[in-house]
Design a protein around this motif. Structure first.
Motif, short mmCIF file in Angstrom:
data_model
loop_
_atom_site.label_atom_id
_atom_site.label_comp_id
_atom_site.label_asym_id
_atom_site.label_seq_id
_atom_site.Cartn_x
_atom_site.Cartn_y
_atom_site.Cartn_z
N GLN A 33 5.47 -45.20 44.79
CA GLN A 33 6.59 -46.90 45.29
C GLN A 33 7.34 -46.17 46.34
O GLN A 33 8.50 -46.32 46.79
N HIS A 34 7.83 -44.82 45.71
CA HIS A 34 9.12 -43.45 45.86
C HIS A 34 8.57 -42.56 47.07
O HIS A 34 9.05 -41.53 47.19
N GLY A 35 6.98 -42.63 47.33
CA GLY A 35 6.34 -41.78 48.26
C GLY A 35 6.03 -40.41 48.23
O GLY A 35 5.69 -40.27 48.34
N GLY A 36 5.62 -40.79 47.04
CA GLY A 36 4.89 -39.34 46.12
C GLY A 36 3.68 -39.25 46.46
O GLY A 36 3.43 -37.77 45.87
N SER A 37 2.71 -40.26 47.74
CA SER A 37 1.09 -40.09 47.66
C SER A 37 1.88 -39.09 48.82
O SER A 37 0.76 -38.18 49.50
N LEU A 38 3.20 -38.96 49.60
CA LEU A 38 2.78 -38.50 50.96
C LEU A 38 4.03 -36.89 50.88
O LEU A 38 3.30 -35.60 50.80
N ARG A 39 4.47 -36.87 48.99
CA ARG A 39 4.93 -35.79 48.68
C ARG A 39 4.66 -34.54 47.73
O ARG A 39 5.01 -33.84 47.17
N GLY A 40 3.77 -35.45 47.30
CA GLY A 40 2.39 -34.90 46.06
C GLY A 40 3.33 -35.69 44.62
O GLY A 40 5.02 -35.80 44.38
N ASP A 41 3.30 -35.04 43.39
CA ASP A 41 4.61 -35.20 42.44
C ASP A 41 5.36 -34.24 41.72
O ASP A 41 6.23 -34.39 41.76
N ILE A 42 6.15 -32.96 42.54
CA ILE A 42 6.54 -32.21 42.28
C ILE A 42 7.10 -32.01 43.72
O ILE A 42 6.83 -31.80 44.32
N ASP A 43 8.68 -31.31 43.72
CA ASP A 43 9.36 -32.03 45.15
C ASP A 43 9.63 -29.78 45.38
O ASP A 43 9.79 -30.09 46.09
N GLU A 44 9.83 -29.45 44.46
CA GLU A 44 9.99 -28.20 44.47
C GLU A 44 9.27 -27.28 43.46
O GLU A 44 9.67 -27.68 42.15
N THR A 45 9.36 -25.79 43.40
CA THR A 45 8.45 -25.10 42.60
C THR A 45 9.31 -23.90 42.71
O THR A 45 10.21 -23.54 43.07
N HIS A 46 9.76 -22.81 41.41
CA HIS A 46 10.59 -22.22 41.23
C HIS A 46 9.89 -21.48 39.97
O HIS A 46 8.74 -21.27 39.48
N ASP A 47 10.08 -19.86 40.06
CA ASP A 47 9.72 -18.78 39.29
C ASP A 47 10.42 -18.12 38.59
O ASP A 47 11.32 -17.09 39.21
N PHE A 48 10.79 -18.03 36.85
CA PHE A 48 11.26 -17.27 37.20
C PHE A 48 10.56 -15.62 35.61
O PHE A 48 9.47 -16.26 35.16
N ASP A 49 11.12 -14.79 35.13
CA ASP A 49 10.56 -14.12 33.98
C ASP A 49 10.72 -15.16 32.83
O ASP A 49 9.97 -14.88 31.99
N LEU A 50 11.79 -15.83 32.29
CA LEU A 50 12.49 -16.84 31.56
C LEU A 50 12.21 -18.18 31.87
O LEU A 50 13.21 -17.51 32.28
N VAL A 51 11.84 -18.72 31.77
CA VAL A 51 11.72 -19.93 31.08
C VAL A 51 13.01 -20.46 29.20
O VAL A 51 11.80 -20.40 29.10
#
Ligand SMILES: Cc1cc2nc3c(=O)[nH]c(=O)nc-3n(C[C@H](O)[C@H](O)[C@H](O)COP(=O)(O)OP(=O)(O)OC[C@H]3O[C@@H](n4cnc5c(N)ncnc54)[C@H](O)[C@@H]3O)c2cc1C
Length: 601
Positions: A181-199
């Motif tokens: 409903q929110h257009g997920g099929s267009l943008r995939g499930d994840i809006d942005e990805t980040h990368d860190f040493d420690l989460v």
């Protein structure tokens, strides 16, 4: 720095979509359907965002937390693509069903016209159908109109022209449908990805301590916290002062601890400000505020990333890392990663934790599911004018004739058959009935005519839930023997105290507990082996989900001890990077270096 600020703003104010574009409708539904997540309303009015039960009911929702007075309307704008008659559905629940008017009632208003259906009257989380509405093409104003001030809840509003369309109820289907409903099929499930040493997941005192330590060592750190404030139980949302000792790391913990104000005190707000300033100043730490971790992705036995969703929009992020620290209290990362966890009380013989003085109240013959419980703090204050408090017939079964003018730590609820994670909403709601029913009783006494409810928490304060198992399981014997381990990284001297519900001994109500204390002769110590998972090579844990038995948690669960655990794991993560190893590798080969960093040698 700019990047960090951007993320902070994203977390704190993604209340945005004023006008919802419902063009990406589910294939089974007409393209003119309109779905509005309640937390996405542009103006929440007096409603608050409650994300505590996403695991159980699927999403954060809006709560009319008015302490008995209807809250101001929440409002937003919706874009209507076609004029027509629409069927209105609201995902909500009657949180206290029974032979009384539902406590959390509310209505919808469209362009100021109130829809006659009263929502919040159906059991369980479900879609409740409202009266049909006439919507005209263009932009309309949608409002939630609270009728009671007693914890009405709205997750989503859906308008469809299709009389046969019923929105999905099964959580998995519902999540997928909402995403589409929110257009997920267009943008995939994840809006942005980040990368860190420690989460680090969880921004209580343990999580904040871990972040400060790792920052000091130059790690690139993500701290994901599912509230708009840091501090967990110490924050203004729960209001418990920090106890325990600062150990060797006072320098860091004094940046995030509290003064010794009475529990419930609004002074918690000042300490929140100090804590936030300390974390904001940590230049290597990125704060993801108001994001709830909901998924863990594995790479073999190790964690590759966690996924988190915004509590104020449908935005989702993925955060990758080399090391992870679970500071969520509930052990959510460990649990989802498949780490061995424990819950409840061990039998007294398993680790020789019996104490004849208190028998079963201390430690049972057979293991059970009992844990220390959940508290909903509240505060009443005298005022200039006499005031009334609404009748609360729905609270009577719980509050009975109980009438106390203030709350304390011992307002606490647990029961063998109620799980502190899986049944968290029912437990919090039980405490709402205790608080409001009690205060209604207080107000029946003319001497209390000028007393008013000033504050009631809606964030539940938890003491104990899942514990993640490490290479060492910390027990009562480790405490009472005062053993100083070769890999000691935390020290404490606070007595062991565990709680039991007074109703077990026939007390009138079931939400009051008693503490049993075992005094100690000196300091006791926690080994590093209790702070990393025995199963998941890149997972550490700090705080009340560390590797211990129920009685082993009794002393070190207080927040400064939890903060010390956080600092130890934050430093350990830095050494993992430096030596290209795992926490277990640090325990085996670099423990002296870790202890030195903390200040033990
Ligand atoms: C009523 C009460 C009185 C107490 N009295 C004292 C006292 O006087 N002094 C004292 O020191 N201790 C006291 N304790 C114990 C102490 O508060 C806890 O044991 C302590 O808070 C544990 O710290 P923590 O950081 O592990 O967990 P928490 O304080 O619970 O912090 C965990 C944080 O993680 C966040 N989180 C959870 N799930 C997610 C997720 N999926 N994604 C992102 N974030 C998440 C939570 O919102 C929370 O902010 C008391 C506890 C209670 C309930």
């Amino acid at each position: 720095m700019q990047r960090r600020n951007f993320l902070k703003i994203l977390g704190a104010s993604s209340l945005t979509p004023g006008a919802i574009d419902a063009s990406a409708a589910h294939a089974n539904h007409a393209p003119n359907d309109i779905l509005v997540d309640a937390v996405s309303f542009a103006d929440h009015g007096g409603w608050v965002v409650d994300p505590q039960f996403i695991e159980q009911m699927g999403s954060p929702y809006l709560l009319a937390h008015g302490m008995g007075k209807p809250v101001a309307n929440a409002s937003t704008k919706i874009t209507v693509k076609k004029t027509g008659t629409y069927h209105a559905w609201v995902r909500t629940r009657n949180w206290c069903p029974g032979p009384w008017e539902a406590p959390g009632r509310f209505q919808l208003a469209i362009d100021g016209v109130v829809n006659k259906t009263i929502f919040g009257t159906q059991d369980g989380w479900a879609w409740q159908k409202g009266a049909a509405v006439q919507l005209s093409k263009g932009v309309a104003k949608l409002e939630l109109v609270d009728l009671s001030g007693f914890e009405g809840r709205c997750d989503a509003v859906f308008f469809t022209e299709n009389a046969d369309c019923i929105p999905p109820t099964d959580l998995k289907d519902l999540g997928a449908w909402r995403n589409r409903q929110h257009g997920g099929s267009l943008r995939g499930d994840i809006d942005e990805t980040h990368d860190f040493d420690l989460v680090i997941v969880g921004g209580g005192i343990a999580g904040c301590g871990a972040a400060l330590a790792a920052d000091e060592q130059g790690l690139k750190v993500a701290l994901i916290q599912n509230r708009p404030v840091l501090g967990g139980n110490a924050s203004k949302e729960v209001r418990v002062h920090t106890l325990g000792i600062h150990g060797k790391v006072a320098r860091l913990l004094k940046k995030i601890d509290t003064k010794h104000w009475p529990n419930n005190s609004p002074d918690a707000i000042k300490d929140d400000a100090k804590r936030h300033a300390s974390l904001e100043a940590a230049k290597n730490v990125t704060l993801f505020m108001d994001y709830s971790v909901t998924e863990v992705t594995m790479d073999g036995k190790s964690i590759r990333s966690v996924a988190a969703r915004s509590n104020t929009s449908h935005r989702r992020i993925r955060v990758k890392g080399r090391q992870f620290i679970d500071c969520s209290g509930d052990g959510i990362v460990g649990f989802k990663a498949g780490a061995t966890c424990r819950y409840g009380r061990e039998s007294k013989n398993e680790f020789d934790e019996g104490w004849d003085k208190y028998g079963d109240l201390w430690s049972p013959d057979k293991k059970d599911n009992r844990v220390m419980g959940t508290t909903v703090m509240w505060r009443s204050v005298p005022s200039d004018k006499a005031s009334q408090f609404p009748a609360t017939p729905w609270a009577k079964d719980v509050a009975k004739t109980y009438a106390e003018k203030k709350s304390e730590w011992y307002w606490e609820y647990s029961a063998n058959d109620r799980h502190q994670v899986d049944d968290a909403e029912a437990i919090r709601d039980h405490m709402f009935r205790a608080v409001y029913g009690n205060f209604s009783n207080v107000k029946k006494n003319p001497a209390n005519a000028r007393l008013k409810l000033e504050w009631v928490a809606f964030i539940a304060g938890k003491r104990e839930s899942r514990r993640i198992m490490g290479d060492h399981l910390y027990t009562m014997k480790d405490v009472t023997s005062l053993t100083n381990f070769p890999d000691t990284v935390v020290e404490e001297k606070r007595e062991i105290d565990v709680h039991y519900q007074k109703s077990l001994k026939g007390y009138i109500v079931d939400f009051i507990s008693k503490a049993l204390f075992m005094k100690l002769r000196g300091h006791y110590y926690i080994p590093f082996r209790s702070l990393y998972s025995k199963d998941v090579p890149n997972l550490m844990m700090a705080g009340r989900c560390f590797s211990c038995s129920h009685i082993g948690l009794g002393g070190p669960r207080v927040m400064l001890t939890c903060g010390q655990m956080g600092v130890a794991t934050g430093y350990a993560a830095a050494l993992c990077k430096k030596h290209g190893t795992t926490p277990r590798g640090i325990a085996k080969n670099h423990i002296n270096e870790l202890r030195k960093l903390i200040g033990f040698e």
